[in-house]
Scaffold this motif. Structure first.
Motif, short mmCIF file in Angstrom:
data_model
loop_
_atom_site.label_atom_id
_atom_site.label_comp_id
_atom_site.label_asym_id
_atom_site.label_seq_id
_atom_site.Cartn_x
_atom_site.Cartn_y
_atom_site.Cartn_z
N ALA A 77 1.14 -1.48 -0.25
CA ALA A 77 -0.07 -0.25 0.03
C ALA A 77 0.77 1.36 0.03
O ALA A 77 0.40 2.80 -1.09
N ALA A 78 1.79 0.89 0.76
CA ALA A 78 2.71 2.23 0.58
C ALA A 78 3.70 2.94 -0.20
O ALA A 78 3.67 3.87 -0.75
N ALA A 79 4.33 1.51 -1.25
CA ALA A 79 4.13 1.78 -2.55
C ALA A 79 3.66 2.21 -3.71
O ALA A 79 3.74 3.37 -4.56
N ASN A 80 2.34 1.72 -3.14
CA ASN A 80 1.15 2.46 -4.12
C ASN A 80 0.68 3.97 -4.03
O ASN A 80 0.12 4.47 -4.90
N ALA A 81 0.53 3.63 -3.05
CA ALA A 81 0.03 5.66 -2.72
C ALA A 81 0.94 6.14 -3.27
O ALA A 81 2.24 6.43 -3.42
N ALA B 210 -7.59 2.42 -7.07
CA ALA B 210 -8.24 1.71 -8.35
C ALA B 210 -9.43 2.78 -8.58
O ALA B 210 -9.67 4.07 -7.82
N LEU B 211 -10.05 2.94 -9.54
CA LEU B 211 -11.02 3.49 -9.79
C LEU B 211 -12.44 2.49 -9.95
O LEU B 211 -12.12 1.30 -10.54
N PRO B 212 -13.79 2.60 -10.39
CA PRO B 212 -14.48 2.18 -10.43
C PRO B 212 -14.15 1.26 -11.86
O PRO B 212 -13.99 2.04 -12.49
N GLY B 213 -14.39 0.47 -12.03
CA GLY B 213 -14.80 -0.88 -13.25
C GLY B 213 -13.16 -1.55 -13.19
O GLY B 213 -12.72 -2.29 -14.67
N SER B 214 -12.50 -1.14 -12.47
CA SER B 214 -11.80 -1.52 -12.69
C SER B 214 -10.38 -2.62 -11.74
O SER B 214 -11.05 -2.60 -10.34
N ASN B 215 -9.38 -2.75 -11.52
CA ASN B 215 -9.68 -3.98 -10.33
C ASN B 215 -8.44 -3.49 -9.60
O ASN B 215 -8.12 -2.79 -9.60
N GLY B 216 -9.02 -3.41 -8.34
CA GLY B 216 -8.33 -3.27 -6.97
C GLY B 216 -9.54 -2.77 -6.47
O GLY B 216 -10.10 -2.76 -6.69
N ASN B 217 -8.30 -1.73 -4.96
CA ASN B 217 -9.32 -0.98 -3.90
C ASN B 217 -9.89 0.27 -4.38
O ASN B 217 -8.51 1.03 -4.15
N ILE B 218 -10.64 1.19 -4.16
CA ILE B 218 -10.94 2.47 -4.61
C ILE B 218 -11.36 2.91 -3.25
O ILE B 218 -11.77 2.29 -2.28
N ILE C 65 -4.39 0.11 4.63
CA ILE C 65 -5.93 0.63 3.98
C ILE C 65 -6.33 1.35 2.62
O ILE C 65 -7.33 0.70 1.95
N LEU C 66 -4.57 1.17 2.36
CA LEU C 66 -4.51 1.56 0.52
C LEU C 66 -4.52 0.42 -0.18
O LEU C 66 -4.61 0.46 -1.56
N SER C 67 -4.23 -0.71 0.38
CA SER C 67 -3.63 -2.09 -0.59
C SER C 67 -5.02 -2.50 -1.42
O SER C 67 -6.02 -2.28 -1.06
N GLN C 68 -4.21 -3.01 -2.55
CA GLN C 68 -4.98 -2.89 -4.17
C GLN C 68 -5.17 -4.42 -4.28
O GLN C 68 -5.62 -5.13 -5.20
N ASP C 69 -5.02 -5.48 -2.90
CA ASP C 69 -5.06 -6.76 -3.35
C ASP C 69 -6.19 -7.26 -3.35
O ASP C 69 -6.84 -8.37 -3.77
N GLU C 70 -7.27 -6.54 -3.49
CA GLU C 70 -8.80 -6.54 -3.07
C GLU C 70 -9.83 -5.55 -3.93
O GLU C 70 -8.95 -4.40 -4.41
N ASN C 71 -10.21 -6.39 -5.36
CA ASN C 71 -11.77 -4.65 -5.25
C ASN C 71 -12.86 -4.67 -4.66
O ASN C 71 -13.51 -6.23 -3.60
N VAL D 144 -13.91 2.24 6.30
CA VAL D 144 -15.60 1.26 6.39
C VAL D 144 -15.11 0.88 4.73
O VAL D 144 -14.34 1.25 3.84
N SER D 145 -15.74 -0.59 4.66
CA SER D 145 -14.71 -1.37 3.66
C SER D 145 -16.55 -1.93 3.15
O SER D 145 -17.29 -2.02 3.97
N ALA D 146 -16.81 -1.82 1.60
CA ALA D 146 -17.81 -1.93 1.06
C ALA D 146 -17.12 -3.36 -0.10
O ALA D 146 -16.15 -3.17 -0.98
N GLU D 147 -17.86 -3.85 -0.76
CA GLU D 147 -17.46 -4.85 -1.58
C GLU D 147 -18.59 -4.72 -2.54
O GLU D 147 -20.00 -4.58 -2.24
N LEU D 148 -18.36 -4.84 -4.34
CA LEU D 148 -19.51 -4.77 -5.23
C LEU D 148 -20.45 -5.83 -5.42
O LEU D 148 -20.04 -6.92 -5.29
N VAL D 149 -21.25 -5.66 -4.99
CA VAL D 149 -23.07 -6.82 -5.74
C VAL D 149 -22.80 -6.42 -7.17
O VAL D 149 -23.47 -7.74 -7.09
N SER D 150 -23.25 -5.21 -7.41
CA SER D 150 -23.92 -6.02 -8.80
C SER D 150 -23.46 -4.08 -9.39
O SER D 150 -23.04 -3.31 -8.81
#
Length: 236
Positions: free
Chosen positions: A53-57, A138-146, A201-207, A226-232
Motif C-alpha cells: 500500500a505504501a508503494a502504491n500510494a 483503483a477507479l470503478p470498473g478496474s481491479n483494485g481497492n477504490i 487500508i490502501l492495499s490494492q490486493d482486493e477489489n 469502512v470496507s464495502a464489496e461490489l454486488v452488482s
C-alpha cells in the motif's frame, strides 16, 4: 517389557511431571529452544499489505490534515473551482431517495446522508472540495481497492459532502458509486478503526471500496474505515 521396566517408566514420568510443576519456566524455555520461532501468518500478511500500500500510494495518507475549522456554509468555498457535474436538486433533498439518474463521478450513501461529487487531485485541496479519490487507488470498473476520503466536519452538519455520520454505517448498508454513466452497487462488509500511519487500508490486493475519515468525532487521533464489496453493476 518386564513389570520392573514399567515401574521405572512410570516413576520417570511422575518425576518429569513433578519437575515441570516446580520449574515450569525452565521447561518452557527448553521447549522453545527446539521450536522454531516464526512470525504469525496474519502479521506477515498485514505487514506485506502495508508495504504494498505504501508503494502504491502517491500521497502521504498519514499526513492528511483533518484538523480544520468548520465552514458555516458552502459559500465559504466560492474560490474553489466548481465540480464537473452537480447533483440534481431532488437528489440532495434526501439521500435515502436514490434515483436512477447516474452521475459522472458521484457517491451516494443513504444512511450517511452523503450525495456528492468525488474529486480527483494529487493534493489535499481536492479534500477541501468534498469527497476525495485517493491518488494511486483503483477507479470503478478496474481491479483494485477504490479509496475515498472526506472531512468529518468541514461543513456544519448535515452536509452531503462530509463523512460526519460514518460511524452510523452498518454491515449490509448500500453504497452507490456513479462513474461515467454506470452505477456500481456496493454493500458494507466491515467497519474498523486504525491509526493514521496504518496505510495498509490502501492495499490494492482486493477489489473493494474503502472509505475513511478522522475519528473520534471532533478529533483527528485515529481513522474510521469502512470496507464495502461490489454486488452488482447497472448501466444507464
Amino acid at each position: 517389557m518386564k513389570r520392573s521396566s514399567y515401574r521405572v517408566l512410570i516413576l520417570v514420568t511422575l518425576l518429569a511431571f513433578a519437575f515441570a510443576l516446580v520449574r515450569p519456566g525452565f521447561v518452557l524455555r527448553t521447549l522453545s529452544f527446539f521450536t522454531p520461532t516464526e512470525t504469525p501468518a496474519a502479521e506477515e500478511a498485514i505487514q506485506e499489505a502495508a508495504e504494498r500500500a505504501a508503494a502504491n500510494a502517491t500521497v502521504d495518507v498519514a499526513g492528511i490534515d483533518f484538523d480544520v475549522q468548520p465552514l458555516p456554509s458552502d459559500e465559504e468555498t466560492t474560490d474553489i473551482d466548481p465540480p464537473p457535474s452537480e447533483p440534481r436538486a431532488e437528489d440532495t433533498e434526501t439521500a435515502t431517495d436514490v434515483t436512477p439518474a447516474y452521475g459522472e463521478n458521484q457517491l451516494i450513501i443513504p444512511r450517511m446522508g452523503v450525495n456528492a461529487v468525488v474529486f480527483e487531485g494529487e493534493t489535499q485541496e481536492a479534500l477541501r472540495k468534498g469527497l476525495w479519490h485517493i491518488p494511486g487507488s483503483a477507479l470503478p470498473g478496474s481491479n483494485g481497492n477504490i479509496v475515498i476520503s472526506a472531512h468529518r466536519w468541514l461543513y456544519r452538519p448535515p452536509n452531503p459532502k462530509t463523512f460526519y455520520l460514518i460511524d452510523k454505517l452498518e454491515v449490509g448498508d448500500p453504497i452507490y458509486y456513479d462513474y461515467k454513466g454506470v452505477r456500481y452497487n456496493y454493500v458494507v462488509t466491515k467497519t474498523f478503526i486504525v491509526n493514521p500511519e496504518d496505510v495498509h487500508i490502501l492495499s490494492q490486493d482486493e477489489n473493494k471500496l474503502t472509505l475513511f475519515t478522522c475519528t473520534p468525532l471532533f478529533s483527528t487521533s485515529q481513522r474510521y474505515v469502512v470496507s464495502a464489496e461490489l454486488v452488482s453493476v447497472d448501466n444507464s
